[in-house]
Enzyme design. Structure first.
Site, PDB file in Angstrom:
ATOM      1  N   LYS A  24       0.679  -1.109  -0.032  1.00  0.00           N
ATOM      2  CA  LYS A  24      -0.021   0.241  -0.197  1.00  0.00           C
ATOM      3  C   LYS A  24       0.978   1.332  -0.255  1.00  0.00           C
ATOM      4  O   LYS A  24       1.979   1.282   0.708  1.00  0.00           O
ATOM      5  CB  LYS A  24      -0.879  -0.005   1.199  1.00  0.00           C
ATOM      6  CG  LYS A  24      -2.072   1.203   1.158  1.00  0.00           C
ATOM      7  CD  LYS A  24      -3.009   0.863   2.485  1.00  0.00           C
ATOM      8  CE  LYS A  24      -4.001   2.058   2.551  1.00  0.00           C
ATOM      9  NZ  LYS A  24      -5.106   1.977   3.729  1.00  0.00           N
ATOM     10  N   SER A  79      -9.850   2.329   2.676  1.00  0.00           N
ATOM     11  CA  SER A  79      -8.993   3.335   1.772  1.00  0.00           C
ATOM     12  C   SER A  79      -8.122   2.143   1.081  1.00  0.00           C
ATOM     13  O   SER A  79      -7.379   2.652   0.243  1.00  0.00           O
ATOM     14  CB  SER A  79      -8.217   4.005   2.815  1.00  0.00           C
ATOM     15  OG  SER A  79      -7.323   3.500   3.545  1.00  0.00           O
ATOM     16  N   SER A 118     -10.763   0.376   7.072  1.00  0.00           N
ATOM     17  CA  SER A 118      -9.979   0.443   5.585  1.00  0.00           C
ATOM     18  C   SER A 118      -9.205  -0.913   5.308  1.00  0.00           C
ATOM     19  O   SER A 118      -8.712  -0.866   4.107  1.00  0.00           O
ATOM     20  CB  SER A 118      -8.874   1.557   5.566  1.00  0.00           C
ATOM     21  OG  SER A 118      -9.381   2.650   5.562  1.00  0.00           O
TER      22      SER A 118
END
Length: 490
Positions: free
Chosen positions: A78, A158, A182
Site C-alpha cells: 500500500k 482506503s 480500511s
C-alpha cells in the site's frame, strides 16, 4: 506453465520450497498480469526490475535450502508505507514525488523474510475514504461486477488497491492499513480476507500517519491462512514506535484449523440496524448457524454505546489528522506552491496539495480542536471512546469473540454515494468500534449478494487475542466454502 498468479500465498510458498517453480517465474507472471490489468488502476508504482532482482536473490537462497518465511513470494505494498528508493505519496498531490530514504518497519520485516515487492498500491488520499475515489491517481476499479451490469464498482477504501490487486490475482497478498475499517471493508467488497490486529501489534514507523491512535497495519489476502502467515511477518516490537507493544508474535497459522468447539460467540443486538439489507441479515444468521453446528455456543450480548461510535470516530480521527497533516507545508519535502509571503505559500501549498475529502476532514479536525470547542467535541468524543471500550470489556466476560456483518451493503458503483459524505461514512458503521477500542477484527468472505457480489462477516476478538479471530475466521471459511472469483473482463 500453470497460472501461478492464482495460487494462495501458502501454496506458492510450498511450491517455491519444493522447487516446483522459481521466484523469478512467479514474479514474472505477476509483472505480466499487472501490465495487462492497468484498467483496474490498482498499482500507482510498478517496480518490475526491483521485483525480478529480489526474486533472483530469493532463488539463490532457496537453491541452498535457505531463506525466510516469505522467501520469493511477490507482494503488493500500500502506498502508505515508506519504501526506500521507491516513491511514496499516500496518493496525495501534496507529497509530490517524495521518495523515502528509509524503510517502514513493516515492509523491512517482509524483506527480511524474503518477500518480493511488485509495486505500490493505490488508496484513498491519506487513507481518508471508503471507496478509493479520493486518490490523486484516480479510483481503483473492483474486479467484481454486478450481474448484468457493466458499471465500475468501488473496491472499498482506503485499501482499495490492496483489495483489488489480491482479488484480481495481481499479487499473492498485500499490505494494507485500517483506521476505521480500511482493511475489512475492502476485503468484504472484493471477496478477500482482511485482518486488523490489536493496536500496537504492528509498528507504525514509516507509515504515513492519518490518525495515530487508530491507524494499524494489517494484510489483505486470499485465505484466512494466508492472512495469518503474512500478519506474523508484519508484526514486531519496535523501539521506533512508542505505541508498539513488547509482546511475542504467536503462531497464528496453527489457530486457523483449530475450530470453534467450546468457544462462546457473542451476537450484539445493537448491530441489527435500521436500513440494513435483508441479504446481509440473512448472511449473519447463516454465520451464526455455521458456528453453532461447529460446536460453538451463541451468546446474546449488548454493546450499548455502538450508536455513538461513528460520531465519536468522525471527531477523533479528523482531529488527529489535523494535527498529523500540519507537517505538510511545502517547506521541507513534497509539493510547494510559492506565494508572495510565508503565509501565502502555506495556504497555496495546502489548498493545491490536499484533495476535497482531506480538506473537509482537516477543517472538521481543526474546528473540534479549536478554543471553545475542544471540551464540547474532542474531549467528549474521547469519553465516548472509553465507554465503547468498556462495553467490549463487559461483553467479553460472557464470550470469546463477537460475530457481526462487515458492511451494511455490498460494493456500490462510483458516484452512488460520493455525493453524500454522511452516507459514505456510514460504510464504516460496523468496523469503527474495533478501532476505537483497539481490538483485532477480521473480515471473511461468506457468500454472494443477489446481484452476485461478495459479502463478508466480521469477527472481533479481545485485545491481543487474534488467535480467536483466526479460529472463528477459519471455521467460517470452511463452512462457507467461498471460492467464487470475479469473471475476468479487464
Amino acid at each position: 506453465m500453470t497460472e501461478l498468479t492464482k495460487l494462495t500465498l501458502a501454496a506458492a510458498l510450498d511450491g517455491l520450497k519444493a522447487k516446483e517453480f522459481s521466484s523469478r517465474e512467479i514474479t514474472q507472471q505477476f509483472v505480466d498480469a499487472i501490465e495487462g490489468a492497468r484498467t483496474l488502476n490498482a498499482y500507482v508504482v510498478e517496480t518490475p526490475e526491483k521485483a525480478l532482482a529480489m526474486a533472483d536473490a530469493s532463488d539463490a537462497k532457496l537453491a541452498k535450502g535457505e531463506g525466510g518465511k516469505l522467501e520469493g513470494a511477490p507482494l503488493g505494498i500500500k502506498d502508505l508505507y515508506c519504501t526506500k528508493g521507491v516513491r511514496t505519496t499516500a496518493c496525495s498531490s501534496i507529497l509530490g514525488e517524495f521518495t523515502p530514504t528509509y524503510e517502514s518497519t513493516v515492509t523491512q520485516n517482509l524483506w527480511d523474510e524474503g518477500a518480493v515487492m511488485l509495486g505500490k498500491l493505490n488508496m484513498d488520499e491519506f487513507a481518508m475514504g471508503s471507496s478509493n475515489e479520493t486518490s490523486r491517481f484516480g479510483p481503483v476499479v473492483n474486479p467484481w461486477r454486478r450481474k448484468g451490469d457493466n458499471r465500475d464498482l468501488t473496491p472499498g477504501g482506503s485499501s482499495g488497491g490492496s483489495a483489488a490487486a489480491v482479488a484480481g490475482d495481481l499479487c499473492l497478498a498485500a499490505t494494507a492499513s485500517d483506521t476505521g475499517g480500511s482493511i475489512r471493508q475492502p476485503a468484504a467488497f472484493t471477496g478477500t480476507v482482511g485482518i486488523k490486529p490489536t493496536y500496537g501489534r504492528a509498528s507504525r514507523y514509516g507509515m504515513v500517519a492519518f490518525a495515530s491512535s487508530l491507524d494499524q497495519a494489517g494484510p489483505i489476502s486470499k485465505t484466512v491462512e494466508d492472512s495469518a502467515i503474512l500478519l506474523e511477518a508484519m508484526c514486531s516490537h519496535d523501539m521506533k514506535d512508542s505505541t508498539s507493544l513488547n509482546v511475542e508474535t504467536p503462531d497464528w497459522r496453527s489457530d486457523v484449523s483449530k475450530g470453534v468447539k467450546g468457544m462462546r460467540i457473542g451476537i450484539p443486538k445493537e448491530y441489527r440496524m435500521d436500513g440494513m439489507s435483508a441479504e446481509i441479515d440473512k448472511l449473519w444468521e447463516q454465520g451464526i448457524e455455521w458456528l453453532k453446528v461447529a460446536g460453538a455456543e451463541i451468546v446474546d450480548i449488548s454493546l450499548p454505546h455502538t450508536k455513538y461510535a461513528l460520531p465519536a470516530y468522525y471527531i477523533v480521527a479528523p482531529a488527529e489528522a489535523s494535527s498529523n497533516l500540519a507537517r505538510y507545508d511545502g517547506m521541507r519535502y513534497g509539493a510547494r506552491v510559492d506565494g508572495d509571503n510565508l503565509t501565502a505559500t502555506y495556504e497555496g501549498t495546502r489548498a493545491g496539495g490536499f484533495g476535497a475529502e482531506v480538506q473537509r476532514r482537516l477543517m472538521i479536525g481543526t474546528y473540534v480542536l479549536s478554543s471553545g470547542y475542544y471540551d464540547a467535541y474532542y474531549l467528549r468524543a474521547q469519553k465516548v471512546r472509553t465507554k465503547i471500550l468498556n462495553d467490549f470489556v463487559d461483553a467479553f466476560d460472557s464470550c470469546d469473540a463477537i460475530l457481526t456483518p462487515t458492511c451494511p451493503s455490498p460494493a456500490f458503483a462510483f458516484g452512488e454515494k460520493s455525493g453524500d459524505p454522511v452516507e459514505m461514512y456510514l460504510n464504516d458503521v460496523f468496523t469503527v468500534t474495533a478501532n476505537l477500542a483497539g481490538l483485532p477484527g477480521i473480515s471473511v468472505p461468506a457468500g454472494l449478494s443477489d446481484s452476485g457480489l461478495p459479502l463478508g462477516l466480521q469477527v472481533i476478538g479481545k485485545a491481543l487475542d487474534e488467535a480467536a479471530c483466526f479460529r472463528v475466521g477459519g471455521e467460517l471459511e470452511r463452512a462457507a466454502g467461498f471460492v467464487a472469483k470475479a469473471d475476468k473482463w479487464w
